[in-house]
Design a protein around this motif. Structure first.
Motif, mmCIF file in Angstrom:
data_model
loop_
_atom_site.group_PDB
_atom_site.id
_atom_site.type_symbol
_atom_site.label_atom_id
_atom_site.label_comp_id
_atom_site.label_asym_id
_atom_site.label_seq_id
_atom_site.Cartn_x
_atom_site.Cartn_y
_atom_site.Cartn_z
ATOM 1 N N MET A 37 4.781 15.008 -5.637
ATOM 2 C CA MET A 37 5.135 14.614 -3.985
ATOM 3 C C MET A 37 4.830 16.365 -3.253
ATOM 4 O O MET A 37 4.053 15.381 -2.296
ATOM 5 C CB MET A 37 6.979 14.347 -4.166
ATOM 6 N N ASP A 38 5.012 16.573 -3.483
ATOM 7 C CA ASP A 38 4.853 18.404 -2.525
ATOM 8 C C ASP A 38 3.076 18.776 -2.945
ATOM 9 O O ASP A 38 2.723 18.920 -1.320
ATOM 10 C CB ASP A 38 5.237 19.852 -3.202
ATOM 11 N N GLU A 39 2.438 18.702 -3.790
ATOM 12 C CA GLU A 39 1.240 18.318 -3.672
ATOM 13 C C GLU A 39 0.562 17.272 -2.615
ATOM 14 O O GLU A 39 -0.810 17.769 -2.183
ATOM 15 C CB GLU A 39 0.296 18.323 -5.359
ATOM 16 N N GLU A 40 1.006 16.750 -2.523
ATOM 17 C CA GLU A 40 0.270 15.115 -2.986
ATOM 18 C C GLU A 40 0.654 15.319 -0.619
ATOM 19 O O GLU A 40 -0.123 15.420 0.137
ATOM 20 C CB GLU A 40 0.684 13.692 -2.708
ATOM 21 N N LEU A 41 1.575 15.310 -0.315
ATOM 22 C CA LEU A 41 2.104 16.445 1.242
ATOM 23 C C LEU A 41 1.558 16.981 1.635
ATOM 24 O O LEU A 41 1.295 17.057 2.670
ATOM 25 C CB LEU A 41 4.033 16.081 2.137
ATOM 26 N N TYR A 92 1.094 -1.314 0.643
ATOM 27 C CA TYR A 92 -0.147 0.359 -0.271
ATOM 28 C C TYR A 92 0.846 1.046 -0.348
ATOM 29 O O TYR A 92 1.436 2.354 1.092
ATOM 30 C CB TYR A 92 -0.932 0.168 1.298
ATOM 31 N N ILE A 93 1.920 1.467 -1.215
ATOM 32 C CA ILE A 93 2.652 2.131 -0.981
ATOM 33 C C ILE A 93 1.818 3.699 -2.243
ATOM 34 O O ILE A 93 1.307 2.919 -3.520
ATOM 35 C CB ILE A 93 4.319 2.430 -1.378
ATOM 36 N N LYS A 94 2.018 4.654 -2.334
ATOM 37 C CA LYS A 94 1.983 5.465 -2.554
ATOM 38 C C LYS A 94 2.941 6.248 -3.786
ATOM 39 O O LYS A 94 4.580 6.443 -3.080
ATOM 40 C CB LYS A 94 0.857 6.889 -2.979
ATOM 41 N N TYR A 95 3.196 5.860 -5.165
ATOM 42 C CA TYR A 95 4.516 6.526 -5.645
ATOM 43 C C TYR A 95 4.219 8.205 -6.214
ATOM 44 O O TYR A 95 4.223 7.986 -6.942
ATOM 45 C CB TYR A 95 4.688 5.075 -7.115
ATOM 46 N N PHE A 96 5.317 8.722 -5.543
ATOM 47 C CA PHE A 96 5.449 10.033 -6.142
ATOM 48 C C PHE A 96 6.330 10.378 -7.331
ATOM 49 O O PHE A 96 7.482 9.641 -7.593
ATOM 50 C CB PHE A 96 5.927 11.005 -5.099
ATOM 51 N N GLY A 103 4.667 6.551 1.256
ATOM 52 C CA GLY A 103 4.832 6.983 0.090
ATOM 53 C C GLY A 103 6.243 6.127 -0.653
ATOM 54 O O GLY A 103 7.582 6.234 0.645
ATOM 55 N N LYS A 104 7.308 6.303 -1.828
ATOM 56 C CA LYS A 104 8.571 5.851 -2.096
ATOM 57 C C LYS A 104 8.356 7.114 -3.236
ATOM 58 O O LYS A 104 7.417 7.606 -4.075
ATOM 59 C CB LYS A 104 8.773 4.632 -2.973
ATOM 60 N N VAL A 105 9.311 7.587 -3.618
ATOM 61 C CA VAL A 105 9.926 8.379 -4.714
ATOM 62 C C VAL A 105 11.265 7.920 -4.753
ATOM 63 O O VAL A 105 11.867 8.308 -4.015
ATOM 64 C CB VAL A 105 10.288 10.067 -4.647
ATOM 65 N N PRO A 136 -8.526 3.797 0.145
ATOM 66 C CA PRO A 136 -7.235 3.543 1.237
ATOM 67 C C PRO A 136 -7.087 1.964 1.275
ATOM 68 O O PRO A 136 -6.411 2.005 1.612
ATOM 69 C CB PRO A 136 -7.182 3.946 3.138
ATOM 70 N N GLU A 137 -8.136 1.463 0.762
ATOM 71 C CA GLU A 137 -7.250 -0.399 1.122
ATOM 72 C C GLU A 137 -7.587 -0.520 -0.273
ATOM 73 O O GLU A 137 -7.026 -2.178 -0.051
ATOM 74 C CB GLU A 137 -9.141 -1.205 1.460
ATOM 75 N N GLN A 138 -6.975 -0.114 -1.645
ATOM 76 C CA GLN A 138 -7.185 -0.990 -2.719
ATOM 77 C C GLN A 138 -4.890 -0.547 -2.761
ATOM 78 O O GLN A 138 -4.727 0.816 -1.814
ATOM 79 C CB GLN A 138 -7.032 -0.074 -3.319
ATOM 80 N N PRO A 139 -4.664 -1.340 -3.404
ATOM 81 C CA PRO A 139 -2.823 -1.338 -3.274
ATOM 82 C C PRO A 139 -2.851 0.243 -4.212
ATOM 83 O O PRO A 139 -3.416 0.219 -5.178
ATOM 84 C CB PRO A 139 -2.844 -2.610 -3.821
ATOM 85 N N THR A 140 -1.939 0.581 -4.576
ATOM 86 C CA THR A 140 -1.171 1.184 -5.193
ATOM 87 C C THR A 140 -0.640 1.028 -6.615
ATOM 88 O O THR A 140 -0.540 -0.122 -6.919
ATOM 89 C CB THR A 140 0.021 2.023 -4.669
ATOM 90 N N GLU A 141 -1.230 1.872 -8.095
ATOM 91 C CA GLU A 141 -1.722 1.771 -8.512
ATOM 92 C C GLU A 141 -0.188 0.691 -9.146
ATOM 93 O O GLU A 141 -0.879 -0.515 -10.462
ATOM 94 C CB GLU A 141 -1.500 2.989 -9.829
ATOM 95 N N SER A 142 1.007 1.179 -9.313
ATOM 96 C CA SER A 142 2.253 0.674 -9.788
ATOM 97 C C SER A 142 2.962 0.607 -9.311
ATOM 98 O O SER A 142 3.702 1.038 -8.517
ATOM 99 C CB SER A 142 2.213 0.255 -11.534
ATOM 100 N N LYS A 143 4.214 0.249 -10.200
ATOM 101 C CA LYS A 143 5.951 -0.204 -9.467
ATOM 102 C C LYS A 143 6.183 1.369 -9.724
ATOM 103 O O LYS A 143 7.270 1.360 -9.715
ATOM 104 C CB LYS A 143 6.421 -1.273 -9.638
ATOM 105 N N LYS A 144 6.447 1.603 -11.142
ATOM 106 C CA LYS A 144 6.321 2.907 -11.496
ATOM 107 C C LYS A 144 5.681 4.497 -11.666
ATOM 108 O O LYS A 144 4.782 4.154 -10.847
ATOM 109 C CB LYS A 144 5.965 2.518 -13.330
ATOM 110 N N ASP A 145 6.500 5.181 -11.521
ATOM 111 C CA ASP A 145 6.140 6.687 -11.237
ATOM 112 C C ASP A 145 5.477 6.809 -12.077
ATOM 113 O O ASP A 145 5.433 6.583 -12.592
ATOM 114 C CB ASP A 145 7.351 7.345 -11.041
ATOM 115 N N GLN A 146 3.924 7.651 -11.269
ATOM 116 C CA GLN A 146 3.411 8.210 -12.487
ATOM 117 C C GLN A 146 3.347 10.205 -12.692
ATOM 118 O O GLN A 146 4.431 10.205 -11.789
ATOM 119 C CB GLN A 146 2.002 8.672 -11.597
#
Length: 307
Positions: free
Chosen positions: A146-150, A137-141, A192-194, A297-307
């Motif tokens: 990134m700043d917008e989401e934070l 369950y990770i959001k890839y920035f 999250g990850k960046v 929030p119960e859904q996994p993030t979209e993919s391993k690749k940054d959007q």
């Protein structure tokens, strides 16, 4: 007792090890690791190799080769004391075995040494370790999101990993961070990850050096109300990371994940009520406003690749 414990650990992880061996990276690494052993012991080949043994047996190790192999074993044992995951243990074996093979082949015949070194360089350039692709369950920035989401919701606490795909430490840490996200992710506590190797502006903005010499990758940063509260590893005056072990226990303790998770439950309830109110609110006739989208929030993030 230690031998029995090691054997039990190996048998426990045997299915995972078998799965790894099916991947080209690990298959190639294994053969490159045992290359000198095969050359020295293979019938029909070892008879043509040089040796410094007094008995002239070229199909057995001489005293200098035994010394190098013993030194290799000591280095691997020292490095593996700080290893957390099985990937790190195996990675240390592969890495230092290749270094030892380079020394052994150069000592045996400079032509064989050059050939093996060329194979190592080609392997590093063409074959990369497989990335972790398990549940998370990770959001890839990206540098733009990134700043917008934070800043989107000041009530949400974020734990963000700054990583680079080329870093073996980041790759080894990936399953640990994914497991933490599965256990602690909720509306009030997000992960999250960046990729700072890809987005250099982000690394400069958040003062995370991508140089291998500083050892700042991976870096975990805790954000509350859009501001950095703490990070691990800490950085000294010279810009180098203070030694810190990225184990699950250390992260839970240092970042107070259990306490943060308990506090986030209250936000979870209020967040759910707010979502119901927003969903029940309809735009006025003639208005261009649209109801805001809500994330599950119960859904996994979209993919391993940054959007």
């Amino acid at each position: 007792m230690g031998l029995i414990t090691g054997l039990c650990t190996f048998l426990y992880h045997l299915p995972q090890i078998y799965k790894w061996l099916l991947k080209p990276y690990y298959i190639t690494s294994f053969f490159m690791t045992v290359a000198f052993l095969v050359a020295r012991k293979a019938p029909g080949l070892c008879e043509h190799l040089a040796t410094q043994r007094e008995d002239g047996n070229s199909c057995d190790f001489d005293w200098r080769e035994v010394e190098i192999l013993m030194f290799l074993s000591a280095i691997v044992m020292m490095k593996n004391r700080r290893a957390i995951t099985l990937e790190q243990h195996i990675g240390n074996v592969f890495l230092f075995s290749k270094v030892a093979n380079v020394m052994l082949f150069f000592r045996l015949d400079i032509r064989l040494g050059i050939l093996y070194l060329a194979l190592c360089v080609a392997f590093v350039m063409t074959c990369k370790p497989p990335l972790y692709m398990g549940p998370e369950y990770i959001k890839y920035f990206s540098d733009k999101t990134m700043d917008e989401e934070l800043q989107r919701d000041s009530r949400v606490t974020w734990i963000v990993e700054f990583y680079a795909n080329w870093s073996s430490d980041c790759q080894s840490f990936a399953p640990i961070f994914a497991d933490l996200s599965l256990k602690y992710n909720c509306p009030g506590l997000r992960f999250g990850k960046v990729d700072v190797g890809r987005y250099g502006e982000v690394s400069e903005r958040y003062r995370v050096s991508t140089s291998p010499l500083t050892k700042q990758l991976p870096s975990l940063v805790l954000f509350q109300e859009g501001r950095e509260v703490m990070r691990r590893p800490m950085v000294d005056n010279k810009g180098r990371a203070v030694s810190w072990t990225f184990s699950e226990e250390n992260i839970i303790r240092e970042f107070n994940l259990n306490e943060l998770f308990q506090k986030s439950k209250k936000l979870n309830k209020s967040h759910g009520l707010n979502e119901e109110e927003q969903n029940s609110t309809q735009p006025e006739e003639g208005s261009n406003e649209l109801p805001s989208e809500t994330n599950n929030p119960e859904q996994p993030t979209e993919s391993k690749k940054d959007q």
